[in-house]
Every structure is written in C-alpha cells, then in structure tokens.
Design a protein around this motif. Structure first.
Motif, PDB file in Angstrom:
ATOM      1  N   SER A 162       0.848  -1.190   0.000  1.00 51.87           N
ATOM      2  CA  SER A 162       0.000   0.000   0.000  1.00 51.87           C
ATOM      3  C   SER A 162       0.883   1.239   0.000  1.00 51.87           C
ATOM      4  CB  SER A 162      -0.918  -0.026   1.221  1.00 51.87           C
ATOM      5  OG  SER A 162      -1.655  -1.219   1.273  1.00 51.87           O
ATOM      6  N   ALA A 163       1.505   1.535  -1.141  1.00 48.20           N
ATOM      7  CA  ALA A 163       2.492   2.602  -1.191  1.00 48.20           C
ATOM      8  C   ALA A 163       2.437   3.343  -2.516  1.00 48.20           C
ATOM      9  CB  ALA A 163       3.892   2.034  -0.959  1.00 48.20           C
ATOM     10  N   VAL A 164       2.976   4.580  -2.497  1.00 52.74           N
ATOM     11  CA  VAL A 164       2.955   5.443  -3.668  1.00 52.74           C
ATOM     12  C   VAL A 164       4.226   6.278  -3.679  1.00 52.74           C
ATOM     13  CG1 VAL A 164       1.665   7.208  -2.384  1.00 52.74           C
ATOM     14  CG2 VAL A 164       1.628   7.230  -4.881  1.00 52.74           C
ATOM     15  N   VAL A 165       4.726   6.605  -4.883  1.00 47.62           N
ATOM     16  CA  VAL A 165       5.860   7.518  -5.024  1.00 47.62           C
ATOM     17  C   VAL A 165       5.423   8.717  -5.860  1.00 47.62           C
ATOM     18  CG1 VAL A 165       7.748   5.893  -4.695  1.00 47.62           C
ATOM     19  CG2 VAL A 165       6.720   6.140  -6.956  1.00 47.62           C
ATOM     20  N   HIS A 166       6.035   9.877  -5.571  1.00 49.08           N
ATOM     21  CA  HIS A 166       5.661  11.124  -6.237  1.00 49.08           C
ATOM     22  C   HIS A 166       6.907  11.849  -6.735  1.00 49.08           C
ATOM     23  CE1 HIS A 166       4.519  15.583  -5.924  1.00 49.08           C
ATOM     24  NE2 HIS A 166       3.908  15.107  -6.993  1.00 49.08           N
ATOM     25  N   TRP A 167       6.857  12.303  -8.005  1.00 47.40           N
ATOM     26  CA  TRP A 167       7.927  13.097  -8.606  1.00 47.40           C
ATOM     27  C   TRP A 167       7.448  14.531  -8.751  1.00 47.40           C
ATOM     28  CZ3 TRP A 167      12.870  13.405  -9.625  1.00 47.40           C
ATOM     29  CH2 TRP A 167      13.331  14.236 -10.652  1.00 47.40           C
ATOM     30  N   ASN A 168       8.189  15.484  -8.180  1.00 46.88           N
ATOM     31  CA  ASN A 168       7.787  16.892  -8.222  1.00 46.88           C
ATOM     32  C   ASN A 168       8.624  17.703  -9.204  1.00 46.88           C
ATOM     33  OD1 ASN A 168      10.251  17.252  -6.976  1.00 46.88           O
ATOM     34  ND2 ASN A 168       9.429  18.125  -5.090  1.00 46.88           N
ATOM     35  N   GLY A 169       9.350  17.015 -10.071  1.00 49.88           N
ATOM     36  CA  GLY A 169      10.205  17.689 -11.038  1.00 49.88           C
ATOM     37  C   GLY A 169      11.648  17.774 -10.612  1.00 49.88           C
ATOM     38  N   LYS A 170      11.899  17.539  -9.296  1.00 46.75           N
ATOM     39  CA  LYS A 170      13.263  17.596  -8.779  1.00 46.75           C
ATOM     40  C   LYS A 170      13.653  16.322  -8.035  1.00 46.75           C
ATOM     41  CE  LYS A 170      13.320  22.643  -8.242  1.00 46.75           C
ATOM     42  NZ  LYS A 170      13.514  23.764  -7.290  1.00 46.75           N
ATOM     43  N   LYS A 171      12.702  15.754  -7.289  1.00 52.69           N
ATOM     44  CA  LYS A 171      13.024  14.559  -6.510  1.00 52.69           C
ATOM     45  C   LYS A 171      11.777  13.701  -6.297  1.00 52.69           C
ATOM     46  CE  LYS A 171      12.270  16.686  -1.975  1.00 52.69           C
ATOM     47  NZ  LYS A 171      12.873  16.945  -0.652  1.00 52.69           N
ATOM     48  N   TRP A 172      12.032  12.440  -5.934  1.00 52.84           N
ATOM     49  CA  TRP A 172      10.961  11.502  -5.599  1.00 52.84           C
ATOM     50  C   TRP A 172      10.749  11.487  -4.090  1.00 52.84           C
ATOM     51  CZ3 TRP A 172       8.055   9.038  -9.192  1.00 52.84           C
ATOM     52  CH2 TRP A 172       8.569   8.895 -10.485  1.00 52.84           C
ATOM     53  N   THR A 173       9.501  11.384  -3.685  1.00 56.31           N
ATOM     54  CA  THR A 173       9.156  11.118  -2.287  1.00 56.31           C
ATOM     55  C   THR A 173       8.188   9.945  -2.269  1.00 56.31           C
ATOM     56  OG1 THR A 173       7.346  12.737  -2.368  1.00 56.31           O
ATOM     57  CG2 THR A 173       9.476  13.488  -1.510  1.00 56.31           C
ATOM     58  N   SER A 174       8.102   9.251  -1.144  1.00 54.53           N
ATOM     59  CA  SER A 174       7.222   8.092  -1.053  1.00 54.53           C
ATOM     60  C   SER A 174       6.365   8.171   0.195  1.00 54.53           C
ATOM     61  CB  SER A 174       8.039   6.797  -1.040  1.00 54.53           C
ATOM     62  OG  SER A 174       8.879   6.740   0.101  1.00 54.53           O
TER      63      SER A 174
END
Length: 352
Positions: free
Chosen positions: A110-122
C-alpha cells in the motif's frame, strides 16, 4: 486517467457488445520500442499528461529479485528514470498532470511515489490498498482506486479514505468536479460519477445474463467528446465440468439521454479503453496477442495488435495524448514457441 472537456449531465448508457469480422484498423498501430533490460520485464501502465509528458511503469525480475521499472519518453525514445535507492517495489499504476507532478503506485504494498520535477518522495496508505487505477487532477488533488468500495484521495497534505457506492476498478477525471469511474455492484456492471461533493451511481441499461451465474464487471473507462465509454465483460462457468470460464465482452456508452445496443459476441474480454482524439475510442480486447478495436460512431473495427518479429505480446494499458490522435499501449513481449528460459521485455505500441 486522462482529462478531456465534456458536459456533466447524467444520462442513460448504451450497451455495445462485441465485434464482428476483423478488418484492418486505421490509423495503424506499430511497435516503437522494447525495453531490453536485464532479466524479465513488463510494463503495467502508461500515461500522458495534458502537457505531453509521457511516463510508463512496471517491473523487472533479475535472478529472482523483482525491481521497479519507470521510463519517460524523451523525444522518440523511452529512457529509464531512477527511483530512490530505498524503493524496490514493482509499480502497476502511473498518472501525471505535468512533468512536475507524477504519481506511481505499488503493485506489492500500500504505497505510492511522487515526482515533483526535482526529486521523488514516497508514502504508505493505511490498511491494504493496491491501486488498480489513479487520476492526477492537480498537485493537490489525486484519486486512486483498487477495485474496492473505498478510494484514496490526496488533498495536497494527506491521503484520506473516501467511501464509494460500488466496487471501482478504473476512473477518469474531466475536472475536479467531474470524475467518472467504472466497476461493479454485486454481479452487475456499475458506472459512478463524482460532482465535486459526492459519488453517485449512474443509471445504466439492464443487461440480460447469458447464464444465471454470469457476473459483470467493468475494467476501463474513458471520456471522448460527448461520450463516456466503459468496457469490461460478463463471465460465467462453462465447459463439461464447469472448470472453464466463458466471456461476453461489453462496451457501455453514455450519450446524452439516448441508449444504443450493439452486437453480442463471446471471446476475450474488453479490458481497457482510451479516446482516439477524433470523438471515438480505442478498446483493448484481451491481453496475450490481443485485438485493438477502433470504435467510430456505432462501428467497431478490430485488428490484431502488432508484435515484434518472432514474439508474442501481452498488453496491459492504453492512453491517449490529450488533444491529439496519438494513443499508446504498453505491456510485455516474449519469444514465440514457449522456450525453456524465456526472457520478456517491456514493449511500446502507438498509433500513427
């Protein structure tokens, strides 16, 4: 998963079921690239943001260890994107509103990763939640579903659980106040709509069951012009001992207040649907060596999906580039003939 402009009026749905004799579909599909990564790999989903930023996700297995695959279209070539070192889970859903707002969901946890244009967060969801589809409306508005009756909604600060009136497998947002989703209620097909305040079931035409134990589920939804399309299948036990499963493929079309029925046909289920950029849709029928069905008006035209020479394909997703006639499909490509040690590669197809 893709946003288009369409009215929000609720109307009856039409039932489109099956395709007759196959004909060459136009515009033609072609294989554009295979991944050629070490080990076995397959692509699970593809998305094109309104800005044109194009992403795909999946998994690869090397020496028994599974790792994620993330690729981004750069010009005409798909290139690897590196995730944080601590992220090792396969990915099965991706969506984006721009090159600076990309979300990918795990197939394992149950997890997700996000790219904001500079880095990934999870981040991790509470409870068990493995997404089957998602739609990124904006950086502060993301919806994800998992085939259950509870969605996850990102409001810019946290993920909240939202109750749904049906088991929802797929969704597409036109805007923050106009979102369509498809799935089932019990053994019946269901389409639901979100108006910015609540989710409600949309009335659909009654479907006759081919067998008493037949169950219906919708697995794909797309908005094209003034129409909303949802696709899936009816399934039931068949064969001498009831050990086999038979399917009747289904396509539901919402068009104002009018209903329309098409021809019923048994065979591989419809799995995914995407706008074609001209008011019609493309439908993926089946997975292994599937058909690609082009729908224009009331006409369904089917053709076999192209394959790399000497290979079979297993296609998993469809996505239209908003504002164009370009449609992408992704999946896996494996050698024909069932070799002892097959190595599969991710594969990209597109129209035009």
């Amino acid at each position: 998963m893709r946003r288009l402009i369409v009215g929000t009026g609720v109307a009856a749905l039409a039932l489109g079921m099956g395709v007759g004799t196959a004909h060459a579909a136009t515009p033609a599909w072609r294989v554009t690239q295979t991944t050629k990564l070490p080990g076995d790999d397959i692509l699970s989903d593809v998305t094109v943001a309104p800005t044109g930023s194009t992403w795909a996700v999946g998994k690869r297995t090397v020496s028994g260890t599974t790792r994620p695959v993330v690729q981004r279209l750069s010009g005409t070539t798909w290139k690897d994107v590196r995730l944080p070192a601590g992220w090792s889970m396969a990915l099965n859903v991706v969506d984006a509103s721009s090159s600076k707002n990309v979300w990918a969901f795990s197939a394992e946890e149950s997890a997700v990763v996000h790219w904001n244009g500079k880095k990934w967060t999870s981040a991790k969801f509470s409870g068990v939640f493995r997404a089957t589809d998602a739609d990124v409306v904006s950086a502060s508005n993301v919806w994800a579903v998992n085939g259950g009756t509870t969605a996850r909604h990102w409001n810019g600060k946290r993920w909240a659980s939202v109750r749904l009136p049906a088991h929802v497998v797929a969704l597409q947002a036109v805007s923050a106040k106009n979102i369509w989703a498809a799935g089932s209620i019990g053994d019946k097909a269901a389409v639901v709509h979100y108006d910015g305040r609540s989710w409600k079931v949309v009335k659909t035409v009654a479907l006759a069951k081919p067998e008493p134990d037949a169950a219906t589920v919708l697995t794909g939804i797309a908005v094209s012009g003034k129409n909303v399309w949802a696709v899936g299948a009816q399934s039931w036990s068949c064969g001498e001992d009831g050990d086999d499963t038979c399917y009747t493929r289904l396509a539901l079309r919402l068009t104002g207040t009018k209903s329309k029925s098409f021809v019923t046909a048994k065979g591989q289920a419809y799995t995914k649907v995407a706008a074609d950029g001209s008011g019609g849709v493309w439908i993926l029928q089946g997975a292994w060596d599937p058909a690609l069905v082009h729908v224009t008006g009331d006409t369904f035209t089917s053709s076999a999906a192209p394959r790399p020479s000497g290979h079979d394909v297993n296609l998993t997703a469809l996505a239209n580039r908003p504002g164009t006639k370009t449609v992408w499909s992704v999946g896996g490509s494996s050698p024909e003939g069932d070799p002892d040690d097959p190595t599969s590669d991710g594969v990209y197809l597109r129209t035009g």
